[in-house]
Motif scaffolding. Sequence first.
Motif, mmCIF file in Angstrom:
data_model
loop_
_atom_site.group_PDB
_atom_site.id
_atom_site.type_symbol
_atom_site.label_atom_id
_atom_site.label_comp_id
_atom_site.label_asym_id
_atom_site.label_seq_id
_atom_site.Cartn_x
_atom_site.Cartn_y
_atom_site.Cartn_z
ATOM 1 N N LEU A 6 0.834 -1.217 0.000
ATOM 2 C CA LEU A 6 0.000 0.000 0.000
ATOM 3 C C LEU A 6 0.864 1.262 0.000
ATOM 4 O O LEU A 6 0.336 2.380 -0.044
ATOM 5 C CB LEU A 6 -0.905 0.008 1.246
ATOM 6 C CG LEU A 6 -1.985 -1.084 1.304
ATOM 7 C CD1 LEU A 6 -2.630 -1.125 2.690
ATOM 8 C CD2 LEU A 6 -3.056 -0.853 0.242
ATOM 9 N N GLY A 7 2.164 1.089 0.092
ATOM 10 C CA GLY A 7 3.070 2.241 0.112
ATOM 11 C C GLY A 7 2.986 3.038 1.401
ATOM 12 O O GLY A 7 3.257 4.245 1.412
ATOM 13 N N LEU A 8 2.621 2.361 2.494
ATOM 14 C CA LEU A 8 2.480 3.065 3.772
ATOM 15 C C LEU A 8 3.775 2.948 4.572
ATOM 16 O O LEU A 8 4.385 1.879 4.630
ATOM 17 C CB LEU A 8 1.312 2.482 4.573
ATOM 18 C CG LEU A 8 -0.051 2.579 3.874
ATOM 19 C CD1 LEU A 8 -1.117 1.814 4.648
ATOM 20 C CD2 LEU A 8 -0.472 4.044 3.713
ATOM 21 N N GLY A 9 4.156 4.056 5.213
ATOM 22 C CA GLY A 9 5.464 4.136 5.859
ATOM 23 C C GLY A 9 5.535 3.477 7.230
ATOM 24 O O GLY A 9 6.632 3.183 7.704
ATOM 25 N N SER A 10 4.400 3.237 7.882
ATOM 26 C CA SER A 10 4.452 2.703 9.248
ATOM 27 C C SER A 10 3.163 1.930 9.532
ATOM 28 O O SER A 10 2.162 2.085 8.826
ATOM 29 C CB SER A 10 4.574 3.844 10.257
ATOM 30 O OG SER A 10 3.360 4.588 10.260
ATOM 31 N N MET A 11 3.229 1.134 10.600
ATOM 32 C CA MET A 11 2.019 0.405 11.014
ATOM 33 C C MET A 11 0.960 1.396 11.526
ATOM 34 O O MET A 11 -0.231 1.138 11.436
ATOM 35 C CB MET A 11 2.366 -0.633 12.089
ATOM 36 C CG MET A 11 3.077 -1.852 11.527
ATOM 37 S SD MET A 11 2.128 -2.687 10.241
ATOM 38 C CE MET A 11 3.318 -3.957 9.763
ATOM 39 N N GLY A 12 1.406 2.528 12.058
ATOM 40 C CA GLY A 12 0.449 3.561 12.469
ATOM 41 C C GLY A 12 -0.371 4.036 11.268
ATOM 42 O O GLY A 12 -1.596 4.201 11.354
ATOM 43 N N GLU A 13 0.306 4.217 10.132
ATOM 44 C CA GLU A 13 -0.429 4.634 8.919
ATOM 45 C C GLU A 13 -1.385 3.539 8.451
ATOM 46 O O GLU A 13 -2.474 3.827 7.931
ATOM 47 C CB GLU A 13 0.552 4.978 7.795
ATOM 48 C CG GLU A 13 1.197 6.338 7.970
ATOM 49 C CD GLU A 13 2.246 6.593 6.890
ATOM 50 O OE1 GLU A 13 1.957 6.393 5.694
ATOM 51 O OE2 GLU A 13 3.362 6.977 7.262
ATOM 52 N N LEU A 14 -0.959 2.286 8.648
ATOM 53 C CA LEU A 14 -1.854 1.179 8.276
ATOM 54 C C LEU A 14 -3.097 1.172 9.187
ATOM 55 O O LEU A 14 -4.207 0.864 8.738
ATOM 56 C CB LEU A 14 -1.095 -0.159 8.369
ATOM 57 C CG LEU A 14 -1.875 -1.413 7.962
ATOM 58 C CD1 LEU A 14 -2.419 -1.303 6.531
ATOM 59 C CD2 LEU A 14 -0.991 -2.660 8.086
ATOM 60 N N HIS A 15 -2.900 1.534 10.442
ATOM 61 C CA HIS A 15 -4.015 1.658 11.387
ATOM 62 C C HIS A 15 -5.046 2.651 10.847
ATOM 63 O O HIS A 15 -6.255 2.356 10.767
ATOM 64 C CB HIS A 15 -3.430 2.102 12.742
ATOM 65 C CG HIS A 15 -4.395 2.414 13.829
ATOM 66 N ND1 HIS A 15 -4.629 3.705 14.262
ATOM 67 C CD2 HIS A 15 -5.178 1.622 14.600
ATOM 68 C CE1 HIS A 15 -5.511 3.674 15.245
ATOM 69 N NE2 HIS A 15 -5.858 2.420 15.477
ATOM 70 N N ALA A 16 -4.561 3.828 10.412
ATOM 71 C CA ALA A 16 -5.484 4.838 9.859
ATOM 72 C C ALA A 16 -6.113 4.341 8.563
ATOM 73 O O ALA A 16 -7.310 4.539 8.323
ATOM 74 C CB ALA A 16 -4.741 6.147 9.622
ATOM 75 N N HIS A 17 -5.302 3.660 7.738
ATOM 76 C CA HIS A 17 -5.806 3.166 6.445
ATOM 77 C C HIS A 17 -6.958 2.181 6.668
ATOM 78 O O HIS A 17 -8.012 2.259 6.023
ATOM 79 C CB HIS A 17 -4.654 2.479 5.689
ATOM 80 C CG HIS A 17 -5.085 1.789 4.447
ATOM 81 N ND1 HIS A 17 -5.167 2.428 3.226
ATOM 82 C CD2 HIS A 17 -5.513 0.519 4.230
ATOM 83 C CE1 HIS A 17 -5.610 1.575 2.316
ATOM 84 N NE2 HIS A 17 -5.819 0.413 2.900
ATOM 85 N N PHE A 18 -6.750 1.255 7.606
ATOM 86 C CA PHE A 18 -7.772 0.233 7.922
ATOM 87 C C PHE A 18 -9.063 0.919 8.390
ATOM 88 O O PHE A 18 -10.168 0.607 7.924
ATOM 89 C CB PHE A 18 -7.197 -0.679 9.017
ATOM 90 C CG PHE A 18 -8.154 -1.665 9.605
ATOM 91 C CD1 PHE A 18 -8.518 -2.807 8.906
ATOM 92 C CD2 PHE A 18 -8.681 -1.474 10.887
ATOM 93 C CE1 PHE A 18 -9.394 -3.738 9.468
ATOM 94 C CE2 PHE A 18 -9.552 -2.392 11.454
ATOM 95 C CZ PHE A 18 -9.917 -3.528 10.737
ATOM 96 N N LEU A 19 -8.917 1.873 9.282
ATOM 97 C CA LEU A 19 -10.104 2.544 9.832
ATOM 98 C C LEU A 19 -10.794 3.405 8.772
ATOM 99 O O LEU A 19 -12.027 3.527 8.759
ATOM 100 C CB LEU A 19 -9.706 3.382 11.053
ATOM 101 C CG LEU A 19 -9.277 2.545 12.269
ATOM 102 C CD1 LEU A 19 -8.606 3.426 13.319
ATOM 103 C CD2 LEU A 19 -10.477 1.811 12.879
ATOM 104 N N ARG A 20 -9.990 3.972 7.863
ATOM 105 C CA ARG A 20 -10.600 4.784 6.797
ATOM 106 C C ARG A 20 -11.378 3.895 5.829
ATOM 107 O O ARG A 20 -12.465 4.251 5.377
ATOM 108 C CB ARG A 20 -9.511 5.572 6.067
ATOM 109 C CG ARG A 20 -10.073 6.609 5.107
ATOM 110 C CD ARG A 20 -8.975 7.439 4.472
ATOM 111 N NE ARG A 20 -8.012 6.589 3.819
ATOM 112 C CZ ARG A 20 -6.682 6.639 4.006
ATOM 113 N NH1 ARG A 20 -6.165 7.539 4.815
ATOM 114 N NH2 ARG A 20 -5.884 5.816 3.379
#
Length: 540
Positions: free
Chosen positions: A318-332
């Motif tokens: 997904l080109g995401l830099g951190s697991m924190g960004e994946l957290h936001a991606h999942f919730l979005r």
Amino acid sequence: MRDLLPRPTAVHPAPGEFVFTSATGLSGPDDLTAPIRSALSVVPLAPNGTGIEVERDPALQAEAYTLSVTPERIRITAADRCGAFYAAQTLRQLLPDAVWRAAVPAGTRWAVPCGVVEDEPRFSWRGAHLDISRHFMPKREVLRMIDLLAMHKMNRLHLHLTDDQGWRVESHRFPLLHVIGSHRTESMISHYEEDASYDSTPHGGYYTLNDLAEIGAYAEARAITIVPEIDVPGHAAAILAAYPELGSRHDTTYQVLGKWGISRAILSPLPATVDFLTEVFAEILAAVKTPYFHLGGDECVLDDWEANPEIEEYRRSLGLGSMGELHAHFLRELGDRLAEHGCRAVYWDEAYVSGRLRDDSLIMAWRGMQVARRAASAGYDVIATPVVPTYFDYAEVDDANEPLAIGGPITLDDVASFEPAPADWPEEASAHLVGTQFQLWTERIPDGRTLDYRAWPRGCALAEVAWSGSADAEFTGRLTGHLARLDAYGVEYRPLTGPHPWQSGGTGPRRHRPGRIVAADVMTRLDGMTLDAASTRPSM
Ligand code: ACM
């Protein structure tokens, strides 16, 4: 026109009173008279009587009303059914306190003092959050809470339907959620820093989808919107006990927990989880119509994501830099699925701190007013839910005579002096502060009696802040009069002078432990964390 609570925008008392007779009845448009009729159900009204005239006034804002009482008639104007309902709540407060009883003593004299009330709410979101995961509250408690919120002109009931300690709603599509997820073998009775001890007693329960539909309809008739919460991806032990394949580690030993705190149990963020949850949302939304759906997002321990190569590969893809960004991606992504139902996603503030969400998301800022201001300045609608003063699971007074609470104190004055949109905020931020709500987390609220004690009278103060904008110097005096209404209704609130002997925690496990957790210190620590990424350390 005494002791109105929450305080109306303007009250102009006049001499005289309107006395109900056998000919008194309601006239006006059906959609406006129906909510008034239901709010005044114990007052004898003649089916084709006259005297209470209801009119639509489209110039009034949503939820606003005017109530004018002369010796000859009562006149109510409102733009919508919510305004008409609130006019009836005010009228109810002007009638004898017996109107709050389920049946009225013979000889009650139905009279209302003359005058004019002009009224409209300061905030559009005036809510209460009820955690029915940590301790399940039977449907009757939820319906009763709806009645009490309506009495205080509050309009949101946020139901925390799942957490590590229990899943609380039937699912036809994934029945193990309620078959396995809805009960645990025991509950923790020790406090932090003590050797863990448990009650060795099973606890559980869930609402059927028909129960949920009933709760939704009951709330709607009382101008209240239900906000269901499915808290993900953390706080997920009950879901994972039922469907371990949704987990982030290959583990079949997940259990519905009896222990309180932050667990590491976290759903996998892979597409299969999103699809699963989308089906669950559809079932819930078929039962309860609501424009708001809460997705949680709080207190996620991301260790199992970090340790899982498949999740790591997904993040990279997904080109995401951190697991924190994946957290936001999942919730979005889940927010996108809700949008297909016409629902706006609501999140605890960690979701906002993790990354960009949909623009129409609402943020509940529980870790303090700093994060509330930042999220509001970023253009999100924000609900002010800081631990101090909105977490009513904290004791009102940090005293050994109180029943067990997580910590303390959060006083009635703390609540009454709360400013959800502080004066020094920029105007753009204040415009996005849509309201406030109180939180009833139930680790230490095992039943409805304790719920009453924690919720009231602090809930009266929060209602005043949410409806009137602030509590005024007469608040305590008005509250004293208002408590007679709660007495008539049968509410076991905390008396202003402290607990009744039978409300104290005694000397056993239900005793309060003063000084262990100081609410103000917790608030300062959390406020300082709101610049961090989402990941939280496990506390169990
Ligand atoms: C929260 O108190 N974890 C929202």
